[in-house]
Design an enzyme around this catalytic site. Structure first.
Site, PDB file in Angstrom:
ATOM      1  N   TYR A  68      49.460  69.169  74.873  1.00  0.00           N
ATOM      2  CA  TYR A  68      48.293  69.788  74.233  1.00  0.00           C
ATOM      3  C   TYR A  68      48.223  71.284  74.525  1.00  0.00           C
ATOM      4  CZ  TYR A  68      46.512  65.668  72.035  1.00  0.00           C
ATOM      5  OH  TYR A  68      46.383  64.604  71.195  1.00  0.00           O
ATOM      6  N   VAL A 104      41.761  69.743  64.414  1.00  0.00           N
ATOM      7  CA  VAL A 104      41.216  70.114  65.722  1.00  0.00           C
ATOM      8  C   VAL A 104      41.506  71.583  66.038  1.00  0.00           C
ATOM      9  CG1 VAL A 104      41.431  67.741  66.603  1.00  0.00           C
ATOM     10  CG2 VAL A 104      43.321  69.356  66.969  1.00  0.00           C
ATOM     11  N   HIS A 120      37.442  65.007  64.534  1.00  0.00           N
ATOM     12  CA  HIS A 120      38.411  64.644  65.561  1.00  0.00           C
ATOM     13  C   HIS A 120      38.371  65.583  66.761  1.00  0.00           C
ATOM     14  CE1 HIS A 120      40.928  62.354  62.324  1.00  0.00           C
ATOM     15  NE2 HIS A 120      39.989  61.609  62.839  1.00  0.00           N
ATOM     16  N   CYS A 128      35.683  65.714  80.577  1.00  0.00           N
ATOM     17  CA  CYS A 128      36.114  64.906  81.714  1.00  0.00           C
ATOM     18  C   CYS A 128      36.654  63.568  81.212  1.00  0.00           C
ATOM     19  CB  CYS A 128      34.914  64.704  82.647  1.00  0.00           C
ATOM     20  SG  CYS A 128      35.275  63.619  84.027  1.00  0.00           S
TER      21      CYS A 128
HETATM   22  P1  NAD Z   1      48.937  64.073  57.897  1.00  0.00           P
HETATM   23  O1  NAD Z   1      50.064  64.700  58.622  1.00  0.00           O
HETATM   24  O2  NAD Z   1      48.856  62.589  57.883  1.00  0.00           O
HETATM   25  O3  NAD Z   1      49.002  64.525  56.359  1.00  0.00           O
HETATM   26  C1  NAD Z   1      49.155  65.867  55.977  1.00  0.00           C
HETATM   27  C2  NAD Z   1      49.048  65.926  54.468  1.00  0.00           C
HETATM   28  O4  NAD Z   1      49.048  67.277  54.070  1.00  0.00           O
HETATM   29  C3  NAD Z   1      50.195  65.235  53.717  1.00  0.00           C
HETATM   30  O5  NAD Z   1      49.643  64.396  52.724  1.00  0.00           O
HETATM   31  C4  NAD Z   1      50.977  66.404  53.102  1.00  0.00           C
HETATM   32  O6  NAD Z   1      51.550  66.067  51.862  1.00  0.00           O
HETATM   33  C5  NAD Z   1      49.892  67.432  52.937  1.00  0.00           C
HETATM   34  N1  NAD Z   1      50.348  68.823  52.968  1.00  0.00           N
HETATM   35  C6  NAD Z   1      51.325  69.387  53.738  1.00  0.00           C
HETATM   36  N2  NAD Z   1      51.395  70.709  53.541  1.00  0.00           N
HETATM   37  C7  NAD Z   1      50.438  70.991  52.621  1.00  0.00           C
HETATM   38  C8  NAD Z   1      49.998  72.188  52.019  1.00  0.00           C
HETATM   39  N3  NAD Z   1      50.546  73.377  52.324  1.00  0.00           N
HETATM   40  N4  NAD Z   1      48.985  72.129  51.132  1.00  0.00           N
HETATM   41  C9  NAD Z   1      48.409  70.943  50.807  1.00  0.00           C
HETATM   42  N5  NAD Z   1      48.777  69.771  51.348  1.00  0.00           N
HETATM   43  C10 NAD Z   1      49.778  69.805  52.244  1.00  0.00           C
HETATM   44  O7  NAD Z   1      47.609  64.720  58.447  1.00  0.00           O
HETATM   45  P2  NAD Z   1      46.113  64.215  58.272  1.00  0.00           P
HETATM   46  O8  NAD Z   1      45.893  63.588  56.947  1.00  0.00           O
HETATM   47  O9  NAD Z   1      45.237  65.332  58.707  1.00  0.00           O
HETATM   48  O10 NAD Z   1      46.045  63.069  59.367  1.00  0.00           O
HETATM   49  C11 NAD Z   1      44.828  62.511  59.643  1.00  0.00           C
HETATM   50  C12 NAD Z   1      44.475  62.721  61.054  1.00  0.00           C
HETATM   51  O11 NAD Z   1      45.091  61.843  61.936  1.00  0.00           O
HETATM   52  C13 NAD Z   1      44.834  64.092  61.618  1.00  0.00           C
HETATM   53  O12 NAD Z   1      43.944  65.065  61.262  1.00  0.00           O
HETATM   54  C14 NAD Z   1      44.768  63.896  63.052  1.00  0.00           C
HETATM   55  O13 NAD Z   1      43.529  64.331  63.587  1.00  0.00           O
HETATM   56  C15 NAD Z   1      44.866  62.450  63.129  1.00  0.00           C
HETATM   57  N6  NAD Z   1      45.138  61.959  64.377  1.00  0.00           N
HETATM   58  C16 NAD Z   1      45.667  62.776  65.362  1.00  0.00           C
HETATM   59  C17 NAD Z   1      45.763  62.346  66.614  1.00  0.00           C
HETATM   60  C18 NAD Z   1      46.214  63.246  67.723  1.00  0.00           C
HETATM   61  O14 NAD Z   1      46.968  64.155  67.578  1.00  0.00           O
HETATM   62  N7  NAD Z   1      45.728  63.031  68.886  1.00  0.00           N
HETATM   63  C19 NAD Z   1      45.390  61.070  66.898  1.00  0.00           C
HETATM   64  C20 NAD Z   1      44.884  60.266  65.901  1.00  0.00           C
HETATM   65  C21 NAD Z   1      44.762  60.717  64.647  1.00  0.00           C
END
Ligand code: NAD
Length: 245
Positions: A68, A104, A120, A128
């Site tokens: 992170y 985030v 998120h 904590c």
């Molecule tokens: P994702 O990676 O699943 O999807 C990204 C999307 O953006 C894809 O559909 C892709 O086609 C599109 N994309 C890529 N570049 C682009 C651009 N320039 N313009 C427009 N679209 C574009 O990400 P998400 O949908 O945000 O995933 C959902 C959530 O799951 C995340 O936000 C994240 O918070 C999450 N998650 C993260 C963690 C973690 O890191 N701890 C844990 C659980 C869930």
């Protein structure tokens, strides 16, 4: 140059209550990797179960903290892009505007968006691991795993990990906004992770138009009124410009 369909321009211009739902794709053009994309997404290189769960942190807190810390540096070095900035203009053009983000990275707020709901959490905040009410600081730039000054447990990033619930009040406000909007834009999200992915669907069920902006079709695409294929930074400035034309 991106040509918006004429019907869509009319719908945007008539909108009074807009909800924008964003995912990792909106920050891709700021240089922040997405999660699930096959070659470039973070989960193509790293195992989320080793890095983004409470169990992973309990087992190896230093590893998770370092990962992170690396991501926090990426975020802090990044700048909001044209898509983030276009949403600031949209907010200024509409009487009622709510931005719901799964990101985030805090780039919406850095761009100047005001009415932002973070579903998120935020990578710049810490809390904590033992008791989240021991909120310590808004910002943390430390590379070394810190401990809670109240109870000495490890501190963790204030983000929602796999297997954890989303913040209740943020979720309630987001669904409330979706159920009361007339237009919902879903931008740069694979729309796979629930309950967040239910937000544009809730807007649709309540009678709003739903417009998606993505590079390729997603789980949401069959439910939208319009899906615009292209990058967020390419398309969103044309949407915000409809208000000044
Ligand atoms: P994702 O990676 O699943 O999807 C990204 C999307 O953006 C894809 O559909 C892709 O086609 C599109 N994309 C890529 N570049 C682009 C651009 N320039 N313009 C427009 N679209 C574009 O990400 P998400 O949908 O945000 O995933 C959902 C959530 O799951 C995340 O936000 C994240 O918070 C999450 N998650 C993260 C963690 C973690 O890191 N701890 C844990 C659980 C869930």
């Amino acid at each position: 140059m991106f040509n918006l369909p004429k019907d869509l321009i009319k719908i945007i211009n008539q909108s009074q209550r807009m909800v924008v739902f964003t995912g990792a794709g909106i920050s891709a053009e700021s240089g922040i990797p997405t999660f699930r994309e096959a070659q470039t997404g973070l989960w193509a290189k790293y195992d989320p179960m080793q890095l983004a769960t409470p169990q992973a942190f309990a087992k190896n807190p230093e590893l998770v903290w370092q990962w992170y810390a690396w991501r926090r540096k990426l975020v802090q070095a990044a700048q909001p892009n044209a898509a983030h900035l276009a949403l600031v203009d949209l907010e200024a053009s509409l009487p009622d505007f709510v931005l719901v983000t799964q990101n985030v990275d805090g780039l919406h707020q850095r761009a100047g968006s005001k009415n932002v709901i973070e579903l998120h959490g935020n990578i710049n905040r810490i809390k904590c691991f033992f008791d989240a009410s021991h909120v310590i600081a808004e910002q943390c730039y430390d590379d070394n795993l810190p401990s809670c000054p109240v109870c000495s447990a490890n501190l963790r990033p204030d983000v929602v990990w796999f297997g954890e619930s989303l913040p209740e009040e943020a979720l309630r406000q987001a669904f409330n906004a979706a159920e009361n909007c007339d237009l919902c834009l879903s931008i740069g999200t694979s729309a796979l992770i629930y309950p967040a992915a239910g937000i544009p669907l809730a807007a649709k069920q309540a009678g709003a138009r739903v417009v998606e902006i993505n590079l390729s079709p997603t789980a949401l695409s069959e439910h939208t009124d319009f899906t615009l294929f292209g990058t967020a930074a390419q398309i969103l400035p044309y949407i915000s410009a409809t208000f000044s034309s």
